[in-house]
Design an enzyme around this catalytic site. Structure first.
Site, PDB file in Angstrom:
ATOM      1  CG  HIS A  62      -2.032   0.980   1.180  1.00  0.00           C
ATOM      2  ND1 HIS A  62      -3.309   0.695   1.623  1.00  0.00           N
ATOM      3  CD2 HIS A  62      -2.068   2.266   0.751  1.00  0.00           C
ATOM      4  CE1 HIS A  62      -4.074   1.765   1.468  1.00  0.00           C
ATOM      5  NE2 HIS A  62      -3.341   2.734   0.948  1.00  0.00           N
ATOM      6  CG  LEU A  65       4.824   4.746  -6.019  1.00  0.00           C
ATOM      7  CD1 LEU A  65       5.254   3.751  -7.095  1.00  0.00           C
ATOM      8  CD2 LEU A  65       6.004   5.106  -5.132  1.00  0.00           C
ATOM      9  NE  ARG A  66       0.601  11.403  -2.896  1.00  0.00           N
ATOM     10  CZ  ARG A  66      -0.475  10.978  -2.264  1.00  0.00           C
ATOM     11  NH1 ARG A  66      -1.440  10.357  -2.900  1.00  0.00           N
ATOM     12  NH2 ARG A  66      -0.604  11.174  -0.973  1.00  0.00           N
ATOM     13  CG  ASN A  96      -4.852   7.958  -4.402  1.00  0.00           C
ATOM     14  OD1 ASN A  96      -3.814   7.326  -4.569  1.00  0.00           O
ATOM     15  ND2 ASN A  96      -5.103   8.622  -3.290  1.00  0.00           N
ATOM     16  CG  ASP A 154      -6.337   3.719  -0.543  1.00  0.00           C
ATOM     17  OD1 ASP A 154      -7.020   3.511   0.467  1.00  0.00           O
ATOM     18  OD2 ASP A 154      -5.271   4.362  -0.531  1.00  0.00           O
ATOM     19  CG  HIS A 181     -10.401   4.218   1.807  1.00  0.00           C
ATOM     20  ND1 HIS A 181      -9.246   4.922   2.093  1.00  0.00           N
ATOM     21  CD2 HIS A 181     -11.402   4.920   2.383  1.00  0.00           C
ATOM     22  CE1 HIS A 181      -9.564   5.997   2.805  1.00  0.00           C
ATOM     23  NE2 HIS A 181     -10.866   6.022   2.992  1.00  0.00           N
ATOM     24  CG  HIS A 234      -5.995   2.390   5.408  1.00  0.00           C
ATOM     25  ND1 HIS A 234      -7.370   2.357   5.528  1.00  0.00           N
ATOM     26  CD2 HIS A 234      -5.738   2.996   4.222  1.00  0.00           C
ATOM     27  CE1 HIS A 234      -7.900   2.939   4.466  1.00  0.00           C
ATOM     28  NE2 HIS A 234      -6.938   3.315   3.651  1.00  0.00           N
ATOM     29  CG  ASP A 307      -2.195   4.705   3.630  1.00  0.00           C
ATOM     30  OD1 ASP A 307      -2.080   5.054   2.437  1.00  0.00           O
ATOM     31  OD2 ASP A 307      -3.213   4.980   4.310  1.00  0.00           O
ATOM     32  CG  HIS A 311      -0.097  14.908   1.196  1.00  0.00           C
ATOM     33  ND1 HIS A 311      -0.848  14.956   0.039  1.00  0.00           N
ATOM     34  CD2 HIS A 311      -0.651  13.931   1.955  1.00  0.00           C
ATOM     35  CE1 HIS A 311      -1.822  14.055   0.105  1.00  0.00           C
ATOM     36  NE2 HIS A 311      -1.724  13.405   1.253  1.00  0.00           N
TER      37      HIS A 311
HETATM   38  O1  DOR Z   1      -4.380   9.385   4.635  1.00  0.00           O
HETATM   39  C1  DOR Z   1      -4.592   8.972   3.502  1.00  0.00           C
HETATM   40  N1  DOR Z   1      -3.919   9.451   2.445  1.00  0.00           N
HETATM   41  N2  DOR Z   1      -5.520   8.039   3.327  1.00  0.00           N
HETATM   42  C2  DOR Z   1      -5.889   7.634   2.106  1.00  0.00           C
HETATM   43  O2  DOR Z   1      -6.734   6.775   2.017  1.00  0.00           O
HETATM   44  C3  DOR Z   1      -5.324   8.269   0.908  1.00  0.00           C
HETATM   45  C4  DOR Z   1      -4.003   8.828   1.174  1.00  0.00           C
HETATM   46  C5  DOR Z   1      -3.509   9.752   0.092  1.00  0.00           C
HETATM   47  O3  DOR Z   1      -3.602   9.404  -1.075  1.00  0.00           O
HETATM   48  O4  DOR Z   1      -2.973  10.818   0.438  1.00  0.00           O
HETATM   49 ZN    ZN Z   2      -7.018   4.430   2.053  1.00  0.00          ZN
END
Ligand code: DOR
Ligand code: ZN
Length: 431
Positions: A62, A65-66, A96, A154, A181, A234, A307, A311
């Site tokens: 989980h 990688l953005r 995502n 997710d 999720h 998670h 996870d 950011h």
């Molecule tokens: O805290 C989280 N950040 N939970 C998620 O389900 C998504 C993730 C994210 O993509 O930043």
């Molecule tokens: Zn999630």
């Protein structure tokens, strides 16, 4: 060139092995696993692993990688470096991104970028629904063919139960696990942290444990109905652990993971409006932490996954209410997880299984073993090494860790994928 890893203590739960062995690697594969000193060093590259633990490569099922779309937070290349530095030889990356990975084109793009990065193995997770919008199912067959290993929306739950039922049925025909999720957004409402004493004192809107638990329960009932493979992402609450434990005892095909922050921190970490302690699901109570540990110990929770959710400061250095959810985890997961062994909650073999063989089995990918003939994906760990988490040292592009400054014992000393050394800690290999 043949590579001889000598003198290490080999721990491979898949073969019930915990013994000093030398490992010979030829053409990226494990060619021999023999008593120390048996193989001559001549003509081989030799690495001395005396005092270190040698395990099957760790797999993080989980990771975010953005890439594509948010390369300022992380790229496949930087995420891969962070993974290797954390001792991971493979990661599964959540869909995502921008655009969402809901088509074979995106999966192929990710795999191409991963190949260019020449880092850890990258396994794309494909979206359950188009755009992860929860309205129309995506194409699972195309995605599987392109290389996706699982399905998930997710970051968001699948709110519509009928769509989740169809997703599970459809996934079952391709034998793909569906990663849930689990969150009831109507209960989350506009909550930003766990609903309890701390949220009350801070004046922040809370998210009850039930927001997770009702969703875990629903998806388990849909797994029962469809016979599909369900994996709960998670897990953060005591109630979820209980629901999953019961479902497993009834033979439902459900597996589950938790993340290191859910057994290392409580909602107390949010005090001071620390946005690096903000994630979805949120940090919970002491009692939840105890239940997560018990769930790991008795096998209710199969895996530890990071996870890893990078950011930038732009999303984190804002008011708590407006801050993005998520913490990075690739470079702290092993150290935090080893604390479970130090506390006597898991044996080392149990921990390594939750970080390698179990995710490999759930995702249906190679790994989790040091059997002769297997790809030489290997994590070498210095169990004794004390270190202090310093986000400035991270390979990840992002710095949003709530563990900056924490004292840990144990970290990856070397990470090999396909017999290639991707990472080595200079403290261990100064010569
Ligand atoms: O805290 C989280 N950040 N939970 C998620 O389900 C998504 C993730 C994210 O993509 O930043
Ligand atoms: Zn999630």
């Amino acid at each position: 060139m043949e590579l001889l890893l000598k003198g290490g203590l080999v721990l491979d739960p898949s073969q019930d092995l915990e013994e000093r062995r030398d490992l010979l690697i030829i053409d990226g594969r494990l060619a021999a696993l023999v008593a120390p000193g048996t193989l001559p060093p001549e003509g081989r590259q030799v690495v001395d692993l005396t005092g270190l633990l040698v395990c099957p490569g760790l797999i993080d099922m989980h990771t975010h990688l953005r890439e594509p779309g948010q390369e300022y937070k992380e790229t496949i290349a930087t995420g891969s470096q962070a993974a290797a530095a954390g001792g991971f030889t493979a990661v599964a990356c959540m869909p995502n991104t921008l655009p969402v990975n809901d088509s074979a084109t995106v999966t192929r793009y990710i795999l191409e970028k991963a190949a260019q990065a020449q880092g850890v193995r990258v396994y794309p997770v494909a979206a359950i629904s188009q755009g992860s919008e929860g309205a129309i199912l995506a194409e699972y067959g195309d995605q599987k063919e392109a290389g996706a290993v699982a399905l998930s929306d997710d970051g968001k739950p699948v709110a519509n139960s009928q769509l989740m039922r169809r997703a599970l049925e459809y996934a079952r025909t391709f034998d793909l696990p569906v990663i849930s999720h689990s969150e009831d957004l109507s209960l989350t409402s506009n909550g930003v942290m766990h609903e309890g004493l701390v949220s009350l004192q801070l004046g922040l809107k809370g998210i009850p444990a039930a927001a997770e638990e009702v969703a875990v329960f629903r998806d388990i009932e849909l797994a029962r109905l469809t016979g599909a493979r369900l994996h709960i992402a998670h897990v953060s609450t005591a109630g979820s652990v209980q629901i999953i434990r019961r479902a497993k005892s009834q033979g439902i095909k459900v597996t589950a993971e938790t993340a290191p922050h859910y057994f290392s921190l409580t909602h107390e970490a949010v005090r001071g409006f620390n946005t690096n302690a903000k994630m979805s699901p949120p940090l919970r109570t002491e009692a939840d932490v105890a239940a997560i540990k018990a769930g790991l110990a008795d096998g209710t929770l199969d895996c530890i996954a990071t996870d890893h959710a990078p950011h930038s400061v732009l999303e984190k250095e804002v008011e708590f209410d407006r801050a993005a959810n998520g913490v990075i985890g690739l470079e702290t997961a092993l150290g935090l997880s080893l604390a479970l062994v130090q506390e006597g909650i898991l044996t080392l073999a149990q921990l390594i299984t939750k970080l390698s063989a179990n995710p490999a089995r759930i995702l249906g990918v190679p790994g989790g073993t040091l059997q002769v003939g297997a790809p030489a994906d290997i994590t070498v760990i210095d169990l004794q090494r004390p270190w202090i988490v310093d986000v400035q040292q991270f390979k990840s592009k992002s710095r949003n860790s709530p563990f900056h400054g924490r004292n840990l014992t144990g970290r990856a000393a070397m990470t090999l994928v396909d017999g290639k050394i991707l990472y080595r800690d200079n403290e261990n290999f100064s010569r």
